[in-house]
Design a protein around this motif. Structure first.
Motif, PDB file in Angstrom:
ATOM      1  N   PRO A  78       6.463   4.852  -4.472  1.00 50.45           N
ATOM      2  CA  PRO A  78       5.661   4.159  -5.404  1.00 50.45           C
ATOM      3  C   PRO A  78       6.098   2.590  -5.335  1.00 50.45           C
ATOM      4  O   PRO A  78       5.230   1.697  -5.753  1.00 50.45           O
ATOM      5  CB  PRO A  78       6.261   4.597  -6.944  1.00 50.45           C
ATOM      6  CG  PRO A  78       6.579   6.215  -6.395  1.00 50.45           C
ATOM      7  CD  PRO A  78       7.332   5.982  -5.160  1.00 50.45           C
ATOM      8  N   VAL A  79       7.345   2.235  -4.923  1.00 50.03           N
ATOM      9  CA  VAL A  79       7.897   1.101  -4.594  1.00 50.03           C
ATOM     10  C   VAL A  79       6.927   0.370  -3.571  1.00 50.03           C
ATOM     11  O   VAL A  79       6.243  -0.794  -3.801  1.00 50.03           O
ATOM     12  CB  VAL A  79       9.160   0.712  -4.341  1.00 50.03           C
ATOM     13  CG1 VAL A  79       9.560  -0.598  -4.070  1.00 50.03           C
ATOM     14  CG2 VAL A  79      10.065   1.318  -5.299  1.00 50.03           C
ATOM     15  N   LEU A  80       6.591   0.878  -2.640  1.00 47.19           N
ATOM     16  CA  LEU A  80       5.755   0.591  -1.685  1.00 47.19           C
ATOM     17  C   LEU A  80       4.180   0.216  -2.191  1.00 47.19           C
ATOM     18  O   LEU A  80       3.707  -0.691  -1.630  1.00 47.19           O
ATOM     19  CB  LEU A  80       5.666   1.603  -0.554  1.00 47.19           C
ATOM     20  CG  LEU A  80       4.850   1.051   0.731  1.00 47.19           C
ATOM     21  CD1 LEU A  80       5.638  -0.070   1.503  1.00 47.19           C
ATOM     22  CD2 LEU A  80       4.875   2.136   1.928  1.00 47.19           C
ATOM     23  N   TRP A  81       3.627   1.300  -3.023  1.00 45.97           N
ATOM     24  CA  TRP A  81       2.382   1.210  -3.457  1.00 45.97           C
ATOM     25  C   TRP A  81       2.501  -0.190  -4.374  1.00 45.97           C
ATOM     26  O   TRP A  81       1.415  -0.985  -4.398  1.00 45.97           O
ATOM     27  CB  TRP A  81       2.212   2.303  -4.454  1.00 45.97           C
ATOM     28  CG  TRP A  81       2.055   3.623  -3.734  1.00 45.97           C
ATOM     29  CD1 TRP A  81       1.821   3.727  -2.322  1.00 45.97           C
ATOM     30  CD2 TRP A  81       2.213   4.740  -4.683  1.00 45.97           C
ATOM     31  NE1 TRP A  81       1.954   5.046  -2.249  1.00 45.97           N
ATOM     32  CE2 TRP A  81       2.073   5.856  -3.400  1.00 45.97           C
ATOM     33  CE3 TRP A  81       2.378   5.300  -5.806  1.00 45.97           C
ATOM     34  CZ2 TRP A  81       2.205   7.130  -3.838  1.00 45.97           C
ATOM     35  CZ3 TRP A  81       2.607   6.479  -6.067  1.00 45.97           C
ATOM     36  CH2 TRP A  81       2.561   7.527  -5.078  1.00 45.97           C
ATOM     37  N   LEU A  82       3.357  -0.497  -5.153  1.00 45.57           N
ATOM     38  CA  LEU A  82       3.213  -1.923  -5.848  1.00 45.57           C
ATOM     39  C   LEU A  82       3.310  -2.882  -4.926  1.00 45.57           C
ATOM     40  O   LEU A  82       2.457  -3.862  -5.433  1.00 45.57           O
ATOM     41  CB  LEU A  82       4.853  -1.673  -6.716  1.00 45.57           C
ATOM     42  CG  LEU A  82       5.084  -2.832  -7.612  1.00 45.57           C
ATOM     43  CD1 LEU A  82       4.502  -2.519  -8.973  1.00 45.57           C
ATOM     44  CD2 LEU A  82       6.539  -3.043  -7.876  1.00 45.57           C
ATOM     45  N   HIS A  83       4.133  -3.017  -3.866  1.00 50.67           N
ATOM     46  CA  HIS A  83       4.187  -4.277  -2.949  1.00 50.67           C
ATOM     47  C   HIS A  83       2.624  -4.180  -2.204  1.00 50.67           C
ATOM     48  O   HIS A  83       2.236  -5.225  -1.873  1.00 50.67           O
ATOM     49  CB  HIS A  83       5.212  -4.154  -2.030  1.00 50.67           C
ATOM     50  CG  HIS A  83       6.253  -4.611  -2.965  1.00 50.67           C
ATOM     51  ND1 HIS A  83       6.731  -5.856  -3.189  1.00 50.67           N
ATOM     52  CD2 HIS A  83       7.334  -4.001  -3.318  1.00 50.67           C
ATOM     53  CE1 HIS A  83       7.907  -6.000  -3.600  1.00 50.67           C
ATOM     54  NE2 HIS A  83       8.340  -4.620  -3.834  1.00 50.67           N
ATOM     55  N   MET A  84       2.075  -3.070  -1.949  1.00 51.83           N
ATOM     56  CA  MET A  84       0.880  -3.147  -1.033  1.00 51.83           C
ATOM     57  C   MET A  84      -0.265  -3.506  -2.238  1.00 51.83           C
ATOM     58  O   MET A  84      -1.211  -4.116  -1.783  1.00 51.83           O
ATOM     59  CB  MET A  84       0.491  -1.594  -0.840  1.00 51.83           C
ATOM     60  CG  MET A  84       1.145  -1.122   0.548  1.00 51.83           C
ATOM     61  SD  MET A  84       0.850   0.654   0.654  1.00 51.83           S
ATOM     62  CE  MET A  84      -0.852   0.768   1.018  1.00 51.83           C
ATOM     63  N   ASP A  85      -0.063  -3.259  -3.293  1.00 55.34           N
ATOM     64  CA  ASP A  85      -1.005  -3.847  -4.430  1.00 55.34           C
ATOM     65  C   ASP A  85      -0.783  -5.543  -4.330  1.00 55.34           C
ATOM     66  O   ASP A  85      -2.050  -6.240  -4.477  1.00 55.34           O
ATOM     67  CB  ASP A  85      -0.499  -3.224  -5.935  1.00 55.34           C
ATOM     68  CG  ASP A  85      -1.427  -3.951  -7.068  1.00 55.34           C
ATOM     69  OD1 ASP A  85      -2.738  -3.924  -6.695  1.00 55.34           O
ATOM     70  OD2 ASP A  85      -0.796  -4.265  -7.976  1.00 55.34           O
ATOM     71  N   ASP A  86       0.382  -5.913  -4.323  1.00 53.96           N
ATOM     72  CA  ASP A  86       0.702  -7.433  -4.186  1.00 53.96           C
ATOM     73  C   ASP A  86       0.171  -8.013  -2.884  1.00 53.96           C
ATOM     74  O   ASP A  86      -0.512  -9.203  -2.826  1.00 53.96           O
ATOM     75  CB  ASP A  86       2.286  -7.621  -4.157  1.00 53.96           C
ATOM     76  CG  ASP A  86       2.867  -7.939  -5.265  1.00 53.96           C
ATOM     77  OD1 ASP A  86       1.925  -8.049  -6.434  1.00 53.96           O
ATOM     78  OD2 ASP A  86       3.797  -8.196  -5.489  1.00 53.96           O
ATOM     79  N   ALA A  87       0.004  -7.081  -1.882  1.00 55.96           N
ATOM     80  CA  ALA A  87      -0.286  -7.497  -0.607  1.00 55.96           C
ATOM     81  C   ALA A  87      -1.927  -7.646  -0.636  1.00 55.96           C
ATOM     82  O   ALA A  87      -2.426  -8.463   0.290  1.00 55.96           O
ATOM     83  CB  ALA A  87       0.159  -6.616   0.454  1.00 55.96           C
ATOM     84  N   SER A  88      -2.528  -6.854  -1.475  1.00 51.48           N
ATOM     85  CA  SER A  88      -4.033  -6.595  -1.168  1.00 51.48           C
ATOM     86  C   SER A  88      -4.811  -8.059  -2.039  1.00 51.48           C
ATOM     87  O   SER A  88      -5.823  -8.503  -1.370  1.00 51.48           O
ATOM     88  CB  SER A  88      -4.322  -5.408  -1.964  1.00 51.48           C
ATOM     89  OG  SER A  88      -4.170  -5.735  -3.362  1.00 51.48           O
ATOM     90  N   THR A  89      -3.913  -8.649  -2.804  1.00 48.85           N
ATOM     91  CA  THR A  89      -4.483  -9.987  -3.703  1.00 48.85           C
ATOM     92  C   THR A  89      -4.921 -10.919  -2.615  1.00 48.85           C
ATOM     93  O   THR A  89      -6.229 -11.543  -2.640  1.00 48.85           O
ATOM     94  CB  THR A  89      -3.570 -10.399  -4.719  1.00 48.85           C
ATOM     95  OG1 THR A  89      -3.098  -9.335  -5.431  1.00 48.85           O
ATOM     96  CG2 THR A  89      -4.465 -11.069  -5.774  1.00 48.85           C
TER      97      THR A  89
END
Ligand SMILES: [Zn+2]
Ligand SMILES: [Zn+2]
Length: 271
Positions: free
Chosen positions: A131-142
Motif C-alpha cells: 500500500p505504501v507503493l500505491w500511495l506514492h504511485m498516486d503522488d506520481a500520477s499527479t
C-alpha cells in the motif's frame, strides 16, 4: 496485520492534511498498538507450544471414549479410539515411545521453526508494505496528469513533471522494499525479544504490557521519523536531478540494508 504502519507521509506541508494526518495517525497508533500486542502474544504462544511439545507424551493425551467409560448415555458400547490409535502408531513408528520422541524432536523443530522464523520474512513484509507503493504511485500520477491534461494557458514542462513523477516512484520503491520492511522487521524483533509478560498479578501484567507495547511503538516511530528526516534532507538538497540521483542511491542502500537485516538477524525465538 501490521498494516497500520502502511502509511507514509509524503512530506509536503499541505493544508489539506491538517485534519487527515492527525486522524490517520490516531488510527495508525491504535492499529499499531494492537498489532504489537498481538505479535507479542503470538511469540509467547509459540514458546508455550515449544515447551508443551518438548514434554509430549502420547499417554498424557485424553480420550473422550475412555473418559465416558466406553458407553453412551443410552447404554451402547463405544469402540475405544485410544486402542485403535495406539495400535496404528505402534505399527507406523515401531513403538509409542518412538512416536513420542519423533514429536519431541523432528515435529518440534519443524513446527516451532516455521512458526517463529518463517512467518516474518522479508517477502511477507514487502507484501504488507505494498500500500505504501500505491500511495506514492498516486503522488506520481499527479504530475503526469498535468502533462496529459494541461490547464488552459499554462505551459507544460514535460521534463520537470516527469522528474517529479519519477521522484515519487523512487520514494515509493524505497519505502515498499526498504524502509517499511525494515520498520516491520524492527517491530517483529522487538516484540519477539520483549514477548514475556512481567509481573505476578493481572493488574501488574496489564500495566507492564502497556508500557512494553508503548516503548516498542516509540522506538519504531523514532526510527521511522529518522528515516523520513533523512529522506527529506536528500530531497531538498541540490537540484531536482541531483535529488533523483541521491534518492536512487538511497533506495539501493535501504533495500540492501533491509535484505541484509532479514538475513543476518532473522526473527526467531532462542529456546
Ligand atoms: Zn477416544
Ligand atoms: Zn477408550
Amino acid at each position: 496485520m501490521v498494516l497500520g504502519m502502511g502509511f507514509v507521509p509524503t512530506g509536503e506541508k499541505n493544508n489539506d492534511h491538517a485534519v487527515m494526518w492527525p486522524a490517520m495517525a490516531a488510527i495508525a497508533a491504535v492499529v499499531f498498538y494492537w498489532s504489537v500486542a498481538k505479535m507479542r502474544e503470538f511469540f509467547r504462544s509459540v514458546e508455550t507450544l515449544h515447551h508443551e511439545l518438548k514434554q509430549f507424551q502420547c499417554e498424557d493425551c485424553l480420550c473422550y471414549c475412555c473418559s465416558i467409560g466406553h458407553a453412551t448415555v443410552d447404554g451402547q458400547t463405544l469402540l475405544c479410539d485410544r486402542r485403535i490409535l495406539l495400535s496404528c502408531i505402534t505399527r507406523w513408528f515401531g513403538s509409542v515411545q518412538a512416536f513420542d520422541s519423533v514429536v519431541r524432536s523432528e515435529v518440534l523443530t519443524c513446527l516451532t521453526e516455521q512458526l517463529a522464523s518463517q512467518v516474518f520474512t522479508y517477502k511477507e513484509f514487502v507484501v504488507m508494505a505494498v500500500p505504501v507503493l500505491w500511495l506514492h504511485m498516486d503522488d506520481a500520477s499527479t504530475p503526469l496528469d498535468w502533462i496529459l491534461r494541461p490547464a488552459d494557458g499554462h505551459t507544460v514542462w514535460v521534463d520537470y513533471e516527469m522528474k517529479i513523477s519519477a521522484r515519487a516512484i523512487l520514494r515509493g520503491v524505497g519505502g515498499t522494499f526498504g524502509n517499511v520492511p525494515i520498520l516491520f522487521h524492527l517491530t517483529s524483533k522487538l516484540t519477539c525479544l520483549l514477548r514475556k509478560q512481567v509481573g505476578r498479578t493481572e493488574r501488574v501484567k496489564l500495566c507492564s504490557s502497556v508500557l512494553i507495547n508503548c516503548s516498542v511503538i516509540v522506538i519504531v516511530i523514532l526510527v521511522f521519523v529518522g528515516m523520513l528526516y533523512l529522506e527529506l534532507e536528500l530531497l531538498i538538497s541540490g537540484s531536482l536531478e541531483g535529488s533523483l540521483f541521491t534518492l536512487a542511491i538511497f533506495d539501493l542502500v535501504v533495500i540492501v540494508c533491509a535484505m541484509l537485516s532479514f538475513r543476518c538477524f532473522p526473527t526467531q525465538i532462542n529456546f
